[in-house]
Design a protein around this motif. Sequence first.
Motif, PDB file in Angstrom:
ATOM      1  N   PHE A 161       0.826  -1.205   0.000  1.00 54.65           N
ATOM      2  CA  PHE A 161       0.000   0.000   0.000  1.00 54.65           C
ATOM      3  C   PHE A 161       0.864   1.261   0.000  1.00 54.65           C
ATOM      4  O   PHE A 161       0.541   2.255  -0.644  1.00 54.65           O
ATOM      5  CB  PHE A 161      -0.930  -0.004   1.224  1.00 54.65           C
ATOM      6  CG  PHE A 161      -1.700   1.277   1.411  1.00 54.65           C
ATOM      7  CD1 PHE A 161      -2.844   1.530   0.676  1.00 54.65           C
ATOM      8  CD2 PHE A 161      -1.270   2.233   2.323  1.00 54.65           C
ATOM      9  CE1 PHE A 161      -3.550   2.720   0.843  1.00 54.65           C
ATOM     10  CE2 PHE A 161      -1.961   3.416   2.502  1.00 54.65           C
ATOM     11  CZ  PHE A 161      -3.109   3.665   1.752  1.00 54.65           C
ATOM     12  N   LEU A 162       1.995   1.212   0.702  1.00 53.46           N
ATOM     13  CA  LEU A 162       2.900   2.365   0.756  1.00 53.46           C
ATOM     14  C   LEU A 162       3.713   2.523  -0.526  1.00 53.46           C
ATOM     15  O   LEU A 162       4.357   3.545  -0.723  1.00 53.46           O
ATOM     16  CB  LEU A 162       3.848   2.233   1.949  1.00 53.46           C
ATOM     17  CG  LEU A 162       3.195   2.302   3.326  1.00 53.46           C
ATOM     18  CD1 LEU A 162       4.215   2.006   4.413  1.00 53.46           C
ATOM     19  CD2 LEU A 162       2.538   3.655   3.550  1.00 53.46           C
ATOM     20  N   GLY A 163       3.703   1.492  -1.379  1.00 59.46           N
ATOM     21  CA  GLY A 163       4.429   1.558  -2.641  1.00 59.46           C
ATOM     22  C   GLY A 163       5.756   0.833  -2.654  1.00 59.46           C
ATOM     23  O   GLY A 163       6.516   0.916  -3.614  1.00 59.46           O
ATOM     24  N   ILE A 164       6.052   0.112  -1.585  1.00 59.76           N
ATOM     25  CA  ILE A 164       7.321  -0.623  -1.516  1.00 59.76           C
ATOM     26  C   ILE A 164       7.178  -1.912  -2.316  1.00 59.76           C
ATOM     27  O   ILE A 164       6.278  -2.714  -2.061  1.00 59.76           O
ATOM     28  CB  ILE A 164       7.709  -0.937  -0.065  1.00 59.76           C
ATOM     29  CG1 ILE A 164       7.773   0.350   0.758  1.00 59.76           C
ATOM     30  CG2 ILE A 164       9.043  -1.678  -0.021  1.00 59.76           C
ATOM     31  CD1 ILE A 164       7.938   0.119   2.245  1.00 59.76           C
ATOM     32  N   THR A 165       8.069  -2.108  -3.274  1.00 61.88           N
ATOM     33  CA  THR A 165       8.011  -3.313  -4.107  1.00 61.88           C
ATOM     34  C   THR A 165       9.051  -4.357  -3.695  1.00 61.88           C
ATOM     35  O   THR A 165       8.874  -5.538  -3.966  1.00 61.88           O
ATOM     36  CB  THR A 165       8.209  -2.959  -5.597  1.00 61.88           C
ATOM     37  OG1 THR A 165       9.449  -2.257  -5.746  1.00 61.88           O
ATOM     38  CG2 THR A 165       7.070  -2.091  -6.106  1.00 61.88           C
ATOM     39  N   ASP A 166      10.123  -3.929  -3.062  1.00 63.55           N
ATOM     40  CA  ASP A 166      11.164  -4.860  -2.638  1.00 63.55           C
ATOM     41  C   ASP A 166      10.913  -5.287  -1.197  1.00 63.55           C
ATOM     42  O   ASP A 166      11.522  -4.765  -0.259  1.00 63.55           O
ATOM     43  CB  ASP A 166      12.555  -4.228  -2.786  1.00 63.55           C
ATOM     44  CG  ASP A 166      12.932  -3.989  -4.233  1.00 63.55           C
ATOM     45  OD1 ASP A 166      12.456  -4.747  -5.103  1.00 63.55           O
ATOM     46  OD2 ASP A 166      13.695  -3.055  -4.501  1.00 63.55           O
ATOM     47  N   VAL A 167       9.975  -6.214  -1.048  1.00 62.65           N
ATOM     48  CA  VAL A 167       9.568  -6.695   0.268  1.00 62.65           C
ATOM     49  C   VAL A 167       9.929  -8.170   0.375  1.00 62.65           C
ATOM     50  O   VAL A 167       9.453  -8.990  -0.409  1.00 62.65           O
ATOM     51  CB  VAL A 167       8.050  -6.508   0.490  1.00 62.65           C
ATOM     52  CG1 VAL A 167       7.616  -7.088   1.829  1.00 62.65           C
ATOM     53  CG2 VAL A 167       7.670  -5.034   0.379  1.00 62.65           C
ATOM     54  N   PHE A 168      10.774  -8.485   1.327  1.00 66.43           N
ATOM     55  CA  PHE A 168      11.224  -9.853   1.535  1.00 66.43           C
ATOM     56  C   PHE A 168      10.854 -10.269   2.955  1.00 66.43           C
ATOM     57  O   PHE A 168      11.483  -9.828   3.921  1.00 66.43           O
ATOM     58  CB  PHE A 168      12.737  -9.953   1.309  1.00 66.43           C
ATOM     59  CG  PHE A 168      13.167  -9.467  -0.044  1.00 66.43           C
ATOM     60  CD1 PHE A 168      13.098 -10.298  -1.149  1.00 66.43           C
ATOM     61  CD2 PHE A 168      13.610  -8.161  -0.218  1.00 66.43           C
ATOM     62  CE1 PHE A 168      13.477  -9.845  -2.410  1.00 66.43           C
ATOM     63  CE2 PHE A 168      13.996  -7.694  -1.469  1.00 66.43           C
ATOM     64  CZ  PHE A 168      13.926  -8.543  -2.564  1.00 66.43           C
ATOM     65  N   LEU A 169       9.822 -11.097   3.072  1.00 66.12           N
ATOM     66  CA  LEU A 169       9.343 -11.557   4.374  1.00 66.12           C
ATOM     67  C   LEU A 169       9.660 -13.043   4.537  1.00 66.12           C
ATOM     68  O   LEU A 169       9.841 -13.757   3.554  1.00 66.12           O
ATOM     69  CB  LEU A 169       7.839 -11.320   4.503  1.00 66.12           C
ATOM     70  CG  LEU A 169       7.362  -9.875   4.337  1.00 66.12           C
ATOM     71  CD1 LEU A 169       5.841  -9.797   4.476  1.00 66.12           C
ATOM     72  CD2 LEU A 169       8.044  -8.941   5.313  1.00 66.12           C
ATOM     73  N   GLY A 170       9.715 -13.492   5.765  1.00 66.13           N
ATOM     74  CA  GLY A 170      10.015 -14.897   6.037  1.00 66.13           C
ATOM     75  C   GLY A 170      11.468 -15.238   5.757  1.00 66.13           C
ATOM     76  O   GLY A 170      11.805 -16.391   5.500  1.00 66.13           O
ATOM     77  N   VAL A 171      12.329 -14.241   5.825  1.00 62.92           N
ATOM     78  CA  VAL A 171      13.744 -14.440   5.496  1.00 62.92           C
ATOM     79  C   VAL A 171      14.479 -15.010   6.709  1.00 62.92           C
ATOM     80  O   VAL A 171      14.496 -14.400   7.775  1.00 62.92           O
ATOM     81  CB  VAL A 171      14.392 -13.103   5.056  1.00 62.92           C
ATOM     82  CG1 VAL A 171      15.879 -13.297   4.800  1.00 62.92           C
ATOM     83  CG2 VAL A 171      13.687 -12.548   3.833  1.00 62.92           C
ATOM     84  N   LYS A 172      15.082 -16.150   6.518  1.00 60.15           N
ATOM     85  CA  LYS A 172      15.851 -16.787   7.598  1.00 60.15           C
ATOM     86  C   LYS A 172      17.321 -16.380   7.530  1.00 60.15           C
ATOM     87  O   LYS A 172      18.002 -16.340   8.546  1.00 60.15           O
ATOM     88  CB  LYS A 172      15.726 -18.309   7.512  1.00 60.15           C
ATOM     89  CG  LYS A 172      14.297 -18.815   7.588  1.00 60.15           C
ATOM     90  CD  LYS A 172      13.600 -18.402   8.861  1.00 60.15           C
ATOM     91  CE  LYS A 172      12.163 -18.871   8.875  1.00 60.15           C
ATOM     92  NZ  LYS A 172      11.262 -17.965   9.546  1.00 60.15           N
ATOM     93  N   ASP A 173      17.812 -16.088   6.326  1.00 63.40           N
ATOM     94  CA  ASP A 173      19.208 -15.725   6.138  1.00 63.40           C
ATOM     95  C   ASP A 173      19.285 -14.347   5.476  1.00 63.40           C
ATOM     96  O   ASP A 173      19.319 -14.231   4.255  1.00 63.40           O
ATOM     97  CB  ASP A 173      19.910 -16.782   5.285  1.00 63.40           C
ATOM     98  CG  ASP A 173      21.388 -16.520   5.076  1.00 63.40           C
ATOM     99  OD1 ASP A 173      21.905 -15.490   5.568  1.00 63.40           O
ATOM    100  OD2 ASP A 173      22.037 -17.344   4.417  1.00 63.40           O
ATOM    101  N   LYS A 174      19.295 -13.308   6.288  1.00 62.88           N
ATOM    102  CA  LYS A 174      19.293 -11.941   5.776  1.00 62.88           C
ATOM    103  C   LYS A 174      20.558 -11.620   4.986  1.00 62.88           C
ATOM    104  O   LYS A 174      20.517 -10.873   4.013  1.00 62.88           O
ATOM    105  CB  LYS A 174      19.132 -10.931   6.918  1.00 62.88           C
ATOM    106  CG  LYS A 174      17.755 -10.931   7.540  1.00 62.88           C
ATOM    107  CD  LYS A 174      17.634  -9.841   8.596  1.00 62.88           C
ATOM    108  CE  LYS A 174      16.240  -9.794   9.182  1.00 62.88           C
ATOM    109  NZ  LYS A 174      16.061  -8.650  10.082  1.00 62.88           N
ATOM    110  N   LEU A 175      21.682 -12.191   5.377  1.00 65.66           N
ATOM    111  CA  LEU A 175      22.947 -11.892   4.707  1.00 65.66           C
ATOM    112  C   LEU A 175      22.962 -12.362   3.254  1.00 65.66           C
ATOM    113  O   LEU A 175      23.401 -11.636   2.361  1.00 65.66           O
ATOM    114  CB  LEU A 175      24.116 -12.512   5.463  1.00 65.66           C
ATOM    115  CG  LEU A 175      24.412 -11.934   6.834  1.00 65.66           C
ATOM    116  CD1 LEU A 175      25.590 -12.641   7.469  1.00 65.66           C
ATOM    117  CD2 LEU A 175      24.673 -10.451   6.748  1.00 65.66           C
ATOM    118  N   THR A 176      22.480 -13.575   3.022  1.00 62.28           N
ATOM    119  CA  THR A 176      22.444 -14.092   1.653  1.00 62.28           C
ATOM    120  C   THR A 176      21.534 -13.233   0.798  1.00 62.28           C
ATOM    121  O   THR A 176      21.896 -12.848  -0.324  1.00 62.28           O
ATOM    122  CB  THR A 176      21.974 -15.563   1.640  1.00 62.28           C
ATOM    123  OG1 THR A 176      22.927 -16.344   2.365  1.00 62.28           O
ATOM    124  CG2 THR A 176      21.863 -16.095   0.220  1.00 62.28           C
TER     125      THR A 176
END
Length: 166
Positions: A70-85
């Motif tokens: 809704f805010l316009g963010i397209t790069d949304v990564f949820l459920g990420v277990k390995d943020k570094l990769t």
Amino acid sequence: MAEFSDITTFIFDVDGVLTDGCVIAYESGEQVRRFFVKDGYAIEKALAAGYHIVIISGGEQESVRKRLKFLGITDVFLGVKDKLTLFNEYTQTKHVDPSTILYMGDDIPDYKMLKLVGFPTCPADASIDIKPICKYVSPNNGGQGAVRDVIEKVMRAQGKWHPQNW
């Protein structure tokens, strides 16, 4: 701060940064989070000004995804277990220099990410393990204007915060 003038990309965690870190658990199993409207307003203005905004979170609630969309963010990564990769893949694919990234995190899962970016930041109520590695600690708590604070500071430093034109 001079570091604010080099930022092209914002990466935010969700729980404890975009929200106040509280979760309301309903009997149905739904888990509800609270977002701060002023953070959302700043996100919309940053996107309109051409900044990249990326969300990387271990949580995976669909209501969170809908709010961010809704805010316009397209790069949304949820459920990420390995943020570094994910971070490494994102910066390589999008050709983003880590030194131009402002990352805001609040707790231990954000520690390694904060060490990789040019401008690590956190909300006022971040973990005591996180604050010492940040170049900037917002005077606002997570979910209570910390995101607005850093976006506004970056945009002001770059001459892109123009309330009189909005």
